[in-house]
Design a protein around this motif. Sequence first.
Motif, short mmCIF file in Angstrom:
data_model
loop_
_atom_site.label_atom_id
_atom_site.label_comp_id
_atom_site.label_asym_id
_atom_site.label_seq_id
_atom_site.Cartn_x
_atom_site.Cartn_y
_atom_site.Cartn_z
N ALA A 173 0.70 -1.13 0.01
CA ALA A 173 -0.12 0.01 -0.25
C ALA A 173 0.95 1.21 -0.07
CB ALA A 173 -0.97 0.14 1.10
N ARG A 174 1.85 1.23 0.77
CA ARG A 174 2.85 2.46 0.65
C ARG A 174 3.60 2.72 -0.63
NH1 ARG A 174 6.83 1.86 3.74
NH2 ARG A 174 6.74 -0.19 4.72
N PHE A 175 3.83 1.51 -1.25
CA PHE A 175 4.68 1.61 -2.28
C PHE A 175 3.87 2.13 -3.43
CE2 PHE A 175 5.39 -1.04 -6.44
CZ PHE A 175 6.60 -0.27 -6.83
N ILE A 176 2.67 1.69 -3.41
CA ILE A 176 1.81 2.10 -4.65
C ILE A 176 1.44 3.73 -4.27
CG2 ILE A 176 -0.64 2.25 -5.29
CD1 ILE A 176 1.13 -0.06 -6.19
N ASP A 177 1.14 4.12 -3.00
CA ASP A 177 0.80 5.22 -2.57
C ASP A 177 2.07 6.33 -2.91
OD1 ASP A 177 -1.23 7.54 -1.45
OD2 ASP A 177 0.36 7.45 0.19
N GLN A 178 3.06 5.87 -2.06
CA GLN A 178 4.29 6.94 -1.97
C GLN A 178 5.30 6.89 -3.46
OE1 GLN A 178 6.59 5.87 1.38
NE2 GLN A 178 4.64 5.74 2.66
N VAL A 180 4.15 4.64 -6.87
CA VAL A 180 3.67 4.47 -8.30
C VAL A 180 2.78 5.75 -8.59
CG1 VAL A 180 2.04 3.25 -9.51
CG2 VAL A 180 3.77 2.09 -8.07
N LEU A 181 2.03 6.10 -7.54
CA LEU A 181 1.33 7.35 -7.87
C LEU A 181 1.83 8.69 -8.14
CD1 LEU A 181 -1.80 6.81 -5.29
CD2 LEU A 181 -1.48 5.75 -7.64
N HIS A 196 -2.83 19.12 -16.21
CA HIS A 196 -3.38 19.29 -14.81
C HIS A 196 -3.90 18.05 -14.10
CE1 HIS A 196 -2.72 23.40 -15.54
NE2 HIS A 196 -3.51 23.30 -16.70
N ILE A 197 -3.51 16.78 -14.37
CA ILE A 197 -4.07 15.59 -14.00
C ILE A 197 -3.80 15.29 -12.51
CG2 ILE A 197 -1.73 14.30 -14.40
CD1 ILE A 197 -3.66 11.93 -15.35
N ALA A 198 -4.72 14.53 -11.85
CA ALA A 198 -4.65 14.73 -10.40
C ALA A 198 -5.43 13.42 -10.13
CB ALA A 198 -5.34 15.95 -9.69
#
Length: 350
Positions: A173-178, A180-181, A196-198
């Motif tokens: 979860a941290r890998f994806i959030d911190q 990949v995103l 301006h993608i968010a």
Amino acid sequence: MPPHTRSNSRLISLTCAAVATILLGGNLTSLTGQDLQNGDFVVGPEYEIDPDLTDRGNPKGKSFEFKIRLADSKIFRGDDVTLDPRKKVRTYRRIFVYVPAAYRDGTPAPFLVIHDGPNRMDLVRHALDNLTISKNPDRQLPPFIVIAVENGGDDSYGSQRGLEYDTMSDRLARFIDQEVLPAVVNNMEIKKAFPHIALTDDPWGRGVMGCSSGGAAALTMGWFRPDLFRRLITYSGTFVDQQDSDAPEEADYPLGAWEYHSGMKLIENSEKKPLRIFTHVAENDLRNQDRAETHHNWVMANRRTAAALKAKGYDYRFIFSRASKHCERKVFEATLADTLVWMWQDYQPE
């Protein structure tokens, strides 16, 4: 129109299916002509692809692909001490992104992370193309962005993929959030198309989907970090003991993902979390004749997981697919549109 009248492969009521009752155990919830109910359902043995998972000529979004290097990661560098040196670790992992035509640049987008990318991404793309513009209020999807992430390599014990997907922790979860995103929103090609993608910070706007160990990983991401991810889709989930025996998490979860439903019964014995969970298992899924003491019977594991979710009062849906095998594509083709509609039905954008 009720699902069972659209196709023989759609969700059908189990209330009169005695054999399914034996297979699934306990009381079963009937489907009352809606795609939006919680409960236990069966599909098969015949399958047809849902038309909403095909190209119906609607406007298409934009697809992107890029790579990130494992050695640059602070969480999954590819050098964990639990890794078996005989198992290959990728140097780079590919990231696949689909931005649907209905997305408006600058809007904080909901999104769906898919494990083992680009697994089943083609079906999700079609669902977005068709259902973001649906006129049926009970069969619509928000314009979520799809982010399919390739695993780190190989499989099972001692592998990078196993480390990422089968470990009972918040690391994935941290890998994806911190990692990949931020890589997605800062990618030059994506920013060229969408300056301006968010991506939304709302955990109810963040979904995860996977099959096999990727399915277990979807539940684990939400379980350990419901503040980050709350909509979880698991097909043929590996809710079995496949965590490395030398992983530090073994001290707290000695049977790995088997602990969700047996052993320490994590789902039953933990405070209810703000999660919406879809689970599935196939009639001929992996090791379906194994005894409980092996901690490796996929059918048993998923039945128990669904029962625990139901007992705890979760928003959940469980599908048992007859005449099918582990992660078989025909099951996705028959059910994924319904699954996505059910999963996102109550989403309210920021």
